[in-house]
Design a protein around this motif. Structure first.
Motif, PDB file in Angstrom:
ATOM      1  N   SER A  23      -1.886  -2.192  10.561  1.00 56.16           N
ATOM      2  CA  SER A  23      -2.550  -1.481   9.467  1.00 56.16           C
ATOM      3  C   SER A  23      -2.688   0.007   9.743  1.00 56.16           C
ATOM      4  N   THR A  24      -2.960   0.381  10.992  1.00 55.20           N
ATOM      5  CA  THR A  24      -3.069   1.814  11.286  1.00 55.20           C
ATOM      6  C   THR A  24      -1.722   2.506  11.161  1.00 55.20           C
ATOM      7  N   ALA A  25      -0.645   1.825  11.570  1.00 60.33           N
ATOM      8  CA  ALA A  25       0.689   2.410  11.424  1.00 60.33           C
ATOM      9  C   ALA A  25       1.052   2.571   9.948  1.00 60.33           C
ATOM     10  N   ALA A  26       0.718   1.559   9.155  1.00 58.83           N
ATOM     11  CA  ALA A  26       1.058   1.613   7.735  1.00 58.83           C
ATOM     12  C   ALA A  26       0.257   2.671   6.994  1.00 58.83           C
ATOM     13  N   LEU A  27      -0.996   2.883   7.424  1.00 62.72           N
ATOM     14  CA  LEU A  27      -1.886   3.773   6.685  1.00 62.72           C
ATOM     15  C   LEU A  27      -1.956   5.183   7.256  1.00 62.72           C
ATOM     16  N   ARG A  28      -1.351   5.401   8.407  1.00 65.21           N
ATOM     17  CA  ARG A  28      -1.432   6.744   8.992  1.00 65.21           C
ATOM     18  C   ARG A  28      -0.934   7.828   8.036  1.00 65.21           C
ATOM     19  N   PRO A  29       0.151   7.613   7.299  1.00 63.72           N
ATOM     20  CA  PRO A  29       0.582   8.661   6.367  1.00 63.72           C
ATOM     21  C   PRO A  29      -0.253   8.714   5.089  1.00 63.72           C
ATOM     22  N   ALA A  30      -1.098   7.683   4.861  1.00 65.31           N
ATOM     23  CA  ALA A  30      -1.745   7.537   3.557  1.00 65.31           C
ATOM     24  C   ALA A  30      -3.223   7.876   3.553  1.00 65.31           C
ATOM     25  N   VAL A  31      -3.878   7.933   4.719  1.00 61.94           N
ATOM     26  CA  VAL A  31      -5.320   8.190   4.771  1.00 61.94           C
ATOM     27  C   VAL A  31      -5.618   9.248   5.826  1.00 61.94           C
ATOM     28  N   GLU A  32      -6.748   9.919   5.634  1.00 64.84           N
ATOM     29  CA  GLU A  32      -7.153  10.962   6.568  1.00 64.84           C
ATOM     30  C   GLU A  32      -8.183  10.469   7.580  1.00 64.84           C
ATOM     31  N   HIS A  33      -8.850   9.375   7.249  1.00 65.43           N
ATOM     32  CA  HIS A  33      -9.990   8.934   8.062  1.00 65.43           C
ATOM     33  C   HIS A  33      -9.995   7.414   8.093  1.00 65.43           C
ATOM     34  N   TYR A  34     -10.113   6.813   9.275  1.00 65.17           N
ATOM     35  CA  TYR A  34     -10.068   5.355   9.411  1.00 65.17           C
ATOM     36  C   TYR A  34     -11.399   4.868   9.977  1.00 65.17           C
ATOM     37  N   CYS A  35     -12.122   4.074   9.203  1.00 59.45           N
ATOM     38  CA  CYS A  35     -13.372   3.473   9.664  1.00 59.45           C
ATOM     39  C   CYS A  35     -13.128   2.000   9.946  1.00 59.45           C
ATOM     40  N   PHE A  36     -13.412   1.588  11.165  1.00 57.64           N
ATOM     41  CA  PHE A  36     -13.215   0.197  11.566  1.00 57.64           C
ATOM     42  C   PHE A  36     -14.561  -0.439  11.878  1.00 57.64           C
ATOM     43  N   ILE A  37     -14.803  -1.606  11.287  1.00 64.52           N
ATOM     44  CA  ILE A  37     -16.048  -2.334  11.529  1.00 64.52           C
ATOM     45  C   ILE A  37     -15.862  -3.241  12.735  1.00 64.52           C
ATOM     46  N   SER A  38     -16.445  -2.838  13.838  1.00 67.61           N
ATOM     47  CA  SER A  38     -16.403  -3.619  15.066  1.00 67.61           C
ATOM     48  C   SER A  38     -17.739  -4.351  15.217  1.00 67.61           C
ATOM     49  N   THR A  39     -18.169  -4.598  16.427  1.00 65.31           N
ATOM     50  CA  THR A  39     -19.327  -5.444  16.669  1.00 65.31           C
ATOM     51  C   THR A  39     -19.961  -5.127  18.022  1.00 65.31           C
ATOM     52  N   LEU A  40     -21.252  -5.362  18.135  1.00 62.69           N
ATOM     53  CA  LEU A  40     -21.924  -5.246  19.435  1.00 62.69           C
ATOM     54  C   LEU A  40     -21.469  -6.340  20.393  1.00 62.69           C
ATOM     55  N   SER A  41     -20.730  -7.321  19.898  1.00 59.14           N
ATOM     56  CA  SER A  41     -20.198  -8.373  20.774  1.00 59.14           C
ATOM     57  C   SER A  41     -19.070  -7.863  21.662  1.00 59.14           C
ATOM     58  N   VAL A  42     -18.688  -6.582  21.528  1.00 56.37           N
ATOM     59  CA  VAL A  42     -17.727  -6.020  22.484  1.00 56.37           C
ATOM     60  C   VAL A  42     -18.363  -5.875  23.864  1.00 56.37           C
ATOM     61  N   TYR A  43     -19.707  -5.910  23.922  1.00 55.70           N
ATOM     62  CA  TYR A  43     -20.405  -5.825  25.203  1.00 55.70           C
ATOM     63  C   TYR A  43     -20.697  -7.220  25.741  1.00 55.70           C
ATOM     64  N   LEU A  70       0.816  -1.210   0.000  1.00 51.28           N
ATOM     65  CA  LEU A  70       0.000   0.000   0.000  1.00 51.28           C
ATOM     66  C   LEU A  70       0.855   1.268   0.000  1.00 51.28           C
ATOM     67  N   CYS A  71       2.142   1.101   0.164  1.00 51.33           N
ATOM     68  CA  CYS A  71       3.036   2.262   0.253  1.00 51.33           C
ATOM     69  C   CYS A  71       3.030   3.064  -1.049  1.00 51.33           C
ATOM     70  N   GLY A  72       3.146   4.382  -0.900  1.00 54.27           N
ATOM     71  CA  GLY A  72       3.207   5.259  -2.052  1.00 54.27           C
ATOM     72  C   GLY A  72       1.852   5.654  -2.600  1.00 54.27           C
ATOM     73  N   ARG A  73       0.759   5.150  -1.976  1.00 52.24           N
ATOM     74  CA  ARG A  73      -0.587   5.498  -2.404  1.00 52.24           C
ATOM     75  C   ARG A  73      -1.245   6.367  -1.337  1.00 52.24           C
ATOM     76  N   ARG A  74      -2.255   7.142  -1.766  1.00 49.21           N
ATOM     77  CA  ARG A  74      -3.018   7.948  -0.814  1.00 49.21           C
ATOM     78  C   ARG A  74      -4.512   7.778  -1.073  1.00 49.21           C
ATOM     79  N   TRP A  75      -5.270   7.796   0.032  1.00 49.62           N
ATOM     80  CA  TRP A  75      -6.726   7.723  -0.041  1.00 49.62           C
ATOM     81  C   TRP A  75      -7.307   8.726   0.955  1.00 49.62           C
ATOM     82  N   ASP A  76      -8.541   9.120   0.718  1.00 52.10           N
ATOM     83  CA  ASP A  76      -9.209  10.012   1.665  1.00 52.10           C
ATOM     84  C   ASP A  76      -9.648   9.252   2.914  1.00 52.10           C
ATOM     85  N   ALA A  77      -9.983   7.976   2.733  1.00 50.66           N
ATOM     86  CA  ALA A  77     -10.463   7.188   3.875  1.00 50.66           C
ATOM     87  C   ALA A  77     -10.216   5.713   3.617  1.00 50.66           C
TER      88      ALA A  77
END
Length: 332
Positions: free
Chosen positions: A79-99, A57-64
């Motif tokens: 993944s967050t470390a790798a993409l921190r320089p490449a994206v402005e917004h990070y959406c993570f799909i979690s779950t209600l099973s965290v409760y 993914l290096c050398g590419r940029r995305w808005d999100a």
């Protein structure tokens, strides 16, 4: 917008790709190419394993980025470390099973979540799935503290659902005849993958950040209300017989997967009643449930060999109906 989707070819991933394309976004997929690799032949795709190929993914940029398939905190730290320089917004799909399954009704995003006692655990089991997702959320928020969108998704339903939990009731309604059903008053919560995808895309477009419980519908729904809707949407002659929790337990029926979506009263009252007020305020909307039912049925009919890990076999249902009819009906 330029959007990177990690995953993108299985269930919610498909709904996200389709929603993004409808909204004229430019989509890049990053996945291993193992599940439906030909689903989107015209979309930019980077093949790789998130555990060892993030350098692609290096050398590419995305808005999100929308991360649909992170299950271990280690993966999210990478993944967050790798993409921190490449994206402005990070959406993570979690779950209600965290409760925890047991808890107060109407829990919102401030309710206590599970904890992972041993950081070395990476096996994604029923016991550790929720705690691992909690750790994933923490990893995302650590790297993107002000530009992360955490989606705690409930039961996702609709076309391409690999679980058969919701699809079972749609196909069972269509089959007609006498059918066993959980207590009529059991609450239900679920969300069409397409409605979830639309909410996520709106959040990215608006640069929404924060944690959201995302399930549905907007008003309380019970099995006794849902099943007539399925019957009507499919013009079926099915006759659902609502039996009691005690009866199902005595017959040795497994919860949630053995009789899909059935939970005992205490568990259902806590785990099928989450508050979604924050998501509603942020723009969560729902299509008519009849549309979800019909689309799910059309997909299931076109894919008769789709996996069905959740199921009540017809012969077992017949046995249960005979046992129920020969006993004195109990309160559900």
């Amino acid at each position: 917008m330029r959007i990177l989707i990690i995953g993108g070819t299985v269930f919610l991933g498909r709904a996200l790709v389709n929603a993004a394309l409808r909204r004229d976004h430019c989509v890049t997929l990053f996945n291993r190419g193992r599940s439906s690799p030909d689903a989107y032949p015209d979309i930019d795709a980077i093949q790789g394993d998130r555990d060892r190929d993030l350098d692609r993914l290096c050398g590419r940029r995305w808005d999100a980025v929308i991360d649909t398939c992170g299950y271990r905190p280690r993966q999210l730290r990478l993944s967050t470390a790798a993409l921190r320089p490449a994206v402005e917004h990070y959406c993570f799909i979690s779950t209600l099973s965290v409760y925890p399954v047991a808890g107060e009704p109407n829990r919102d995003e401030t309710a206590p979540v599970l904890t992972l006692e041993d950081d070395s655990i990476e096996e994604v089991t029923a016991e550790y799935y929720g705690p691992l997702k909690v750790g994933c959320e923490a990893a995302v928020l650590e790297t993107f503290p002000h530009s992360a969108l955490i989606i705690r998704a409930g039961l996702i339903v609709g076309p391409y659902d690999p679980t058969n939990r919701f699809t079972y009731w749609v196909t069972r309604a269509a089959r007609g005849g006498d059918a066993i059903a959980p207590p009529a008053q059991q609450p239900l919560q679920f969300i069409d993958a397409r409605d979830l995808a639309d909410f996520i895309l709106r959040g990215i477009e608006r640069r929404t950040s924060g944690v959201f419980n995302v399930t549905g519908p907007a008003e309380r729904l019970t099995f006794g209300e849902f099943l007539p809707l399925a019957k009507g949407a499919l013009a079926s002659d099915v006759r659902f017989h609502h039996v009691s929790d005690n009866f199902l337990r005595r017959q040795g029926v497994d919860e949630f997967m053995g009789l899909p979506l059935w939970l005992n009263r205490e568990a259902a009252e806590s785990f099928m009643t989450f508050s979604i007020q924050a998501a509603l305020a942020a723009g969560l909307r729902f299509r008519p449930l009849s549309q979800t039912i019909r689309a799910t049925y059309d997909w299931a009919r076109a894919n008769p060999d789709a996996p069905s890990p959740a199921d009540l076999p017809a012969e077992l249902e017949k046995t249960l109906l005979e046992a129920w009819n020969s006993s004195r009906p109990e309160a559900g």
